[in-house]
Design an enzyme around this catalytic site. Structure first.
Site, PDB file in Angstrom:
ATOM      1  N   CYS A  94       0.861  -1.187   0.000  1.00  0.00           N
ATOM      2  CA  CYS A  94       0.000   0.000   0.000  1.00  0.00           C
ATOM      3  C   CYS A  94       0.893   1.231   0.000  1.00  0.00           C
ATOM      4  O   CYS A  94       1.845   1.310   0.779  1.00  0.00           O
ATOM      5  CB  CYS A  94      -0.908  -0.009   1.226  1.00  0.00           C
ATOM      6  SG  CYS A  94      -2.037   1.402   1.294  1.00  0.00           S
ATOM      7  N   GLU A 137      -8.644  -0.907  -2.720  1.00  0.00           N
ATOM      8  CA  GLU A 137      -8.958   0.522  -2.845  1.00  0.00           C
ATOM      9  C   GLU A 137     -10.331   0.839  -2.246  1.00  0.00           C
ATOM     10  O   GLU A 137     -10.503   1.872  -1.602  1.00  0.00           O
ATOM     11  CB  GLU A 137      -8.869   0.975  -4.298  1.00  0.00           C
ATOM     12  CG  GLU A 137      -7.497   0.802  -4.921  1.00  0.00           C
ATOM     13  CD  GLU A 137      -6.349   1.397  -4.118  1.00  0.00           C
ATOM     14  OE1 GLU A 137      -6.548   2.407  -3.409  1.00  0.00           O
ATOM     15  OE2 GLU A 137      -5.235   0.845  -4.186  1.00  0.00           O
ATOM     16  N   HIS A 140     -10.182   1.416   1.397  1.00  0.00           N
ATOM     17  CA  HIS A 140      -9.753   2.774   1.776  1.00  0.00           C
ATOM     18  C   HIS A 140     -10.954   3.719   1.907  1.00  0.00           C
ATOM     19  O   HIS A 140     -10.970   4.583   2.781  1.00  0.00           O
ATOM     20  CB  HIS A 140      -8.778   3.357   0.754  1.00  0.00           C
ATOM     21  CG  HIS A 140      -7.363   2.926   0.946  1.00  0.00           C
ATOM     22  ND1 HIS A 140      -6.646   3.194   2.096  1.00  0.00           N
ATOM     23  CD2 HIS A 140      -6.516   2.245   0.133  1.00  0.00           C
ATOM     24  CE1 HIS A 140      -5.427   2.708   1.973  1.00  0.00           C
ATOM     25  NE2 HIS A 140      -5.323   2.109   0.796  1.00  0.00           N
TER      26      HIS A 140
END
Length: 170
Positions: A94, A137, A140
């Site tokens: 990441c 993603e 997130h």
């Protein structure tokens, strides 16, 4: 170019609001360009808006196995419709956790829907690394970091390995 947000910045732990095409925080094409460019500059496969300090539900991704999506794109307000019960472990990194790599289990296949930069709904099936990246993603946007997807023991071992290699987080 936006500055990359690193952990433990609290924006990485926030559940973010939907991108509003009627009243955008940044015009969608501009935001897509910013995300894709930063993703490339940082040698990433994907990059979520909070990783550049923008609090909205969008990320960029470069898929490898979707013929109709050969260029990187932004996924606005993504949702998952279907996930396979079959899981696959794989190494993830990441950009917000430099030089930290973890073995994370994720579904092998997903069906996702998102809006593109022109506010057009797209539904795609992703497999393997593409599904893994999309889910990473999306995490997130939900305030979940990949360190939350492994045991404390696995995280501690990975942190020790990173420190041993002289790559402690700056």
């Amino acid at each position: 170019m936006p500055k990359l947000v690193k952990y433990p910045n609290l924006i990485l732990e926030k559940v973010l609001p939907e991108f509003d095409f009627e009243n955008p925080v940044i015009p969608p094409r501009e935001l897509e360009q910013m995300l894709v460019q930063t993703m490339y500059d940082e040698n990433g496969r994907g990059l979520a808006a909070p990783q550049i300090g923008i609090e909205t539900r969008v990320f960029s991704i470069k898929t490898q196995h979707i013929p109709e999506l050969t260029e990187p794109f932004a996924a606005f307000n993504p949702i998952i419709h279907n996930v396979s019960t079959e899981l696959e472990a794989g190494i993830e990194g990441c950009l917000s956790f430099p030089e930290l790599y973890l073995d994370v289990k994720r579904p092998l296949r997903i069906v996702a829907e998102f809006l593109d930069r022109d506010n057009i709904s797209r539904i795609i099936e992703l497999k393997g690394i593409d599904a893994r990246c999309f889910l990473h993603e999306l995490d997130h946007l939900n305030g979940i970091c990949f360190i939350n997807r492994v045991s404390k023991l696995k995280l501690d071992m990975a942190e020790r390995k990173r420190k041993k290699n002289g790559r402690a987080q700056q």
